[in-house]
Write an enzyme that holds these catalytic residues in place. Sequence first.
Site, PDB file in Angstrom:
ATOM      1  N   HIS A   1      -7.250  -6.356   1.010  1.00  0.00           N
ATOM      2  CA  HIS A   1      -6.248  -5.295   1.177  1.00  0.00           C
ATOM      3  C   HIS A   1      -5.631  -5.490   2.553  1.00  0.00           C
ATOM      4  O   HIS A   1      -6.053  -4.883   3.546  1.00  0.00           O
ATOM      5  CB  HIS A   1      -6.919  -3.923   1.066  1.00  0.00           C
TER       6      HIS A   1
ATOM      7  N   ASP B   1      -9.272  -7.372  -3.022  1.00  0.00           N
ATOM      8  CA  ASP B   1      -8.870  -6.033  -2.585  1.00  0.00           C
ATOM      9  C   ASP B   1      -9.856  -5.005  -3.131  1.00  0.00           C
ATOM     10  O   ASP B   1      -9.858  -4.705  -4.331  1.00  0.00           O
ATOM     11  CB  ASP B   1      -7.458  -5.728  -3.075  1.00  0.00           C
TER      12      ASP B   1
ATOM     13  N   SER C   1       0.841  -1.196   0.000  1.00  0.00           N
ATOM     14  CA  SER C   1       0.000   0.000   0.000  1.00  0.00           C
ATOM     15  C   SER C   1       0.881   1.253   0.000  1.00  0.00           C
ATOM     16  O   SER C   1       1.612   1.498  -0.959  1.00  0.00           O
ATOM     17  CB  SER C   1      -0.972  -0.051   1.174  1.00  0.00           C
TER      18      SER C   1
END
Length: 272
Positions: free
Chosen positions: A255, A227, A97
Amino acid sequence: MPVNGIQVCVETFGEPTEPPLLLLAGEANSMDWWDDEFCRRLAAGGRFVIRYDQRDTGRSTRFPAGVPGYSGTDLMNDALGVLDALGVPAAHLVGLSLGGALGMRIAVRHPERVLSLTLMSTTAGTGEPDLPLTPGRTTTAVRARPAVDWSNRKAAVAGLIAEIRARGGPFTADEPQLRRLAERVFDRSGDLAAARDNHRLAGYGPPVRDRLAAITVPTVVLHGTLDEHFPAEHPRELARAIPGARLVWLEGVGHEFPPRAVWDRVLAEILT
């Protein structure tokens, strides 16, 4: 360790004589989110593994909540500063991320510091964590967060568990394991509210979407099929933008940091 005028908590696994590998955590995440056993298995694969608490997380220097006084570029420079403090000229970068965004920026702006790039659950978008989604799409993962008193241990632990579950999938760790992790994160954090506010305010740094074609190191894009924070168009675009990048789908993963069920696949891709 002193890094860029602050103190950064760093931990290593394996032998310094092995090729170095730097783990870059996501937004507001301390190094605890990189599982201890995951790090040990990377080290067993022939890497000198480095993880660290980004500023405002864990035991590293923290700033007043809502007033970070630093930018995404500073977060990028901290990663390089950790390598400098350890005497590491270049490393394999593994980022999730926000960490993936930092890894991309290092590869573009300081290519001599990067041996390879693993980008997990990230995007080639503008750098704003909630903006690059498909127009008009609203997902469970990015809806407004419920108010949580992050200074209260019980409330904070419950809030962290709820977030992990909301963004996870069928392989996400069970309640006892998540609770142990959330408690460890809280107990090592000076101010959870500061990390959550300040990283979001600092952002990912200047956009590099138009410069990704300059990345020449071996790159793999790992992305969960569940995700919702960065849906499928994001990893596809990222893999197209970086020459020679491989896109690897992690079935049943959201995620989240890699759940144990997919470790064999993830470790193999990182260590290739």
